[in-house]
Design a protein around this motif. Structure first.
Motif, short mmCIF file in Angstrom:
data_model
loop_
_atom_site.label_atom_id
_atom_site.label_comp_id
_atom_site.label_asym_id
_atom_site.label_seq_id
_atom_site.Cartn_x
_atom_site.Cartn_y
_atom_site.Cartn_z
N GLU A 49 84.08 113.53 -7.78
CA GLU A 49 85.19 112.72 -8.28
C GLU A 49 84.73 111.30 -8.59
N THR A 50 83.90 110.75 -7.73
CA THR A 50 83.38 109.40 -7.95
C THR A 50 82.53 109.36 -9.21
N LEU A 51 81.70 110.37 -9.42
CA LEU A 51 80.88 110.42 -10.63
C LEU A 51 81.74 110.53 -11.88
N PHE A 52 82.81 111.28 -11.78
CA PHE A 52 83.73 111.40 -12.92
C PHE A 52 84.35 110.04 -13.24
N GLN B 5 81.84 107.87 -14.89
CA GLN B 5 81.63 108.25 -16.28
C GLN B 5 82.73 107.66 -17.17
N LEU B 6 83.98 107.74 -16.69
CA LEU B 6 85.08 107.17 -17.46
C LEU B 6 84.93 105.66 -17.60
N LYS B 7 84.55 105.00 -16.52
CA LYS B 7 84.36 103.56 -16.56
C LYS B 7 83.22 103.18 -17.50
N ARG B 8 82.16 103.98 -17.51
CA ARG B 8 81.03 103.69 -18.39
C ARG B 8 81.43 103.80 -19.85
N PRO C 51 75.83 99.85 -13.19
CA PRO C 51 75.36 101.18 -13.58
C PRO C 51 74.44 101.83 -12.54
N ALA C 52 73.81 101.04 -11.70
CA ALA C 52 72.92 101.60 -10.68
C ALA C 52 73.71 102.40 -9.64
N ASP C 53 74.97 102.07 -9.45
CA ASP C 53 75.80 102.83 -8.51
C ASP C 53 75.93 104.29 -8.93
N ARG C 54 76.00 104.50 -10.24
CA ARG C 54 76.11 105.86 -10.76
C ARG C 54 74.88 106.68 -10.37
N THR C 55 73.72 106.06 -10.48
CA THR C 55 72.48 106.74 -10.10
C THR C 55 72.48 107.06 -8.61
N LEU C 56 72.92 106.12 -7.80
CA LEU C 56 72.98 106.35 -6.35
C LEU C 56 73.94 107.49 -6.01
#
Length: 67
Positions: free
Chosen positions: A24-27, A30-33, A41-46
């Motif tokens: 859910e966090t990744l989704f 993705q929407l925020k990006r 953006p590094a948070d997405r990688t983590l």
């Protein structure tokens, strides 16, 4: 961010719950990006790495239960 050693101490249900939360966090990331409002953006990688780590430990637990 939890290490694999810490994740191995959790139950399979807890790991499944954590995997769902990370998906859910990744989704949301993705929407925020796509809207341009992703702060770091590094948070997405983590989050992706955390999800992979959780799924790895969950697979180990399922494999151990099968054997």
């Amino acid at each position: 961010m939890a290490t694999a050693k810490e994740l191995r101490e959790l139950s399979a249900d807890d790991l499944q719950r954590r995997a769902t939360e990370l998906r859910e966090t990744l989704f949301q990331d993705q929407l925020k990006r796509r809207t341009g409002s992703l702060d770091n953006p590094a948070d997405r990688t983590l989050h992706r790495r955390d999800l992979a780590r959780v799924l790895m430990v969950l697979g180990e637990k399922k494999k151990a239960a099968k054997a």
